[in-house]
Design an enzyme around this catalytic site. Structure first.
Site, short mmCIF file in Angstrom:
data_model
loop_
_atom_site.label_atom_id
_atom_site.label_comp_id
_atom_site.label_asym_id
_atom_site.label_seq_id
_atom_site.Cartn_x
_atom_site.Cartn_y
_atom_site.Cartn_z
N ASP A 1 1.09 4.41 -2.69
CA ASP A 1 0.19 3.44 -3.31
C ASP A 1 -0.67 2.78 -2.23
O ASP A 1 -0.31 2.74 -1.05
CB ASP A 1 1.00 2.34 -4.03
CG ASP A 1 1.78 2.88 -5.21
OD1 ASP A 1 1.38 3.91 -5.76
OD2 ASP A 1 2.81 2.26 -5.56
N ARG A 2 -1.78 2.22 -2.66
CA ARG A 2 -2.73 1.59 -1.73
C ARG A 2 -2.05 0.56 -0.83
O ARG A 2 -2.32 0.49 0.37
CB ARG A 2 -3.84 0.92 -2.55
CG ARG A 2 -4.84 0.10 -1.73
CD ARG A 2 -5.92 -0.48 -2.64
NE ARG A 2 -6.83 -1.37 -1.94
CZ ARG A 2 -6.65 -2.68 -1.81
NH1 ARG A 2 -5.59 -3.25 -2.37
NH2 ARG A 2 -7.53 -3.42 -1.15
#
Length: 286
Positions: free
Chosen positions: A118-119
């Site tokens: 995820d970011r």
């Protein structure tokens, strides 16, 4: 025969063998050969993979390389960095930075991510340098032979020092970004071990036995110990702000896998400065 040896011993797919034969090269004892040619002990099979062009837009950016050889690149992804281009992130992704790095190094390869984060998650991301290695490692992952270990700083203390979270995860409604534990969800299993306990938080080691979207984040929230700084699965922003985090405190810590020729690889990604500072503050509060 050459074909059977490549499939049974080295895990090449029939499709990849055909592609290599068409635009690459397969040799037996330094001479081009037929796939049906017989082999004997001591014979040498050589594979020349088809040449590929980098398939990402090169953009200069900081790239923390943890490990690299002719088959694999492993990097320590920073926070707030998207893995690959999306509508809102075209030129500031990990793929862009890798493209630039490979261009500078003279590496001709497509970017094939073995895993994604995820970011806001930091840590290990592995990239295969050719189709064969990507297929090989993916097969190892599907067989449960690849071990990925995560570290998370969470709110509160867990009920046990060691445990298993076995709770199905699904989408509450179509197109939902959130995932929740729900009876109709897909089977999801996370193993955890408490590494450190602080006054109002814990450092937890986690190993996934399944790979659902947001699995660690959902399971820790379900347990009552959401990840510090997680904007999606911890609603008390004021409480999270007290820890001063710009991203969720989830880190892909290590990766253990085997590469072709049975080479074992273990790589470790260090914490970034924010996680180091968070741990220090939590220790100071004890």
């Amino acid at each position: 025969m050459v074909r059977e040896e490549l499939i049974s011993r080295y895990c090449y797919s029939s499709r990849l063998i055909r592609e290599i034969k068409r635009i690459g090269k397969i040799s037996l004892n330094h001479k081009e050969c037929f796939l049906g040619q017989q082999i004997k002990p001591g014979d040498i099979i050589e594979i020349k993979m088809p040449r590929e062009d980098i398939d990402g837009e090169p953009v200069a950016g900081k790239l923390n390389v943890v490990y690299e050889d002719d088959e694999l690149l492993v990097v320590n992804k920073p926070p707030l960095c998207v893995t690959h281009p999306t509508k809102s992130h075209q030129l500031d992704t990990l793929a862009n930075f890798i493209s630039y790095y490979w261009q500078e190094q003279g590496t001709a390869a497509k970017i094939r991510f073995i895993n994604r984060l995820d970011r806001d998650t930091t840590g290990i991301v592995a990239i295969a340098k050719n189709k064969y290695v990507h297929h090989y490692v993916q097969k190892e992952m599907n067989s449960g032979k690849v071990k990925k270990v995560y570290h998370a700083f969470v709110h509160g203390r867990l009920p046990n020092e060691v445990g298993i979270i076995d709770a199905p995860i699904g989408q509450p409604y179509e197109d939902s970004i959130h995932r929740i534990v729900m009876e109709s969800g897909k089977p999801s299993v996370t193993r955890y071990r408490v590494l450190e306990e602080y006054r109002d938080a814990s450092l937890v080691e986690l190993v996934l036995e399944t790979g659902r979207t947001h699995q660690i984040r959902v399971h820790l929230k379900y347990l009552g110990n959401p990840i510090i700084g997680d904007p999606l699965y911890h609603s008390d922003k004021q409480e999270d702000d007290c820890f001063g985090m710009s991203h969720q405190a989830l880190h892909a810590r290590s990766l253990e896998l085997s590469l072709p020729q049975k080479k074992q690889l273990y790589v470790l990604a260090e914490y970034n400065n924010e996680l180091i500072d968070l741990r220090k503050r939590l220790i100071d509060k004890i």
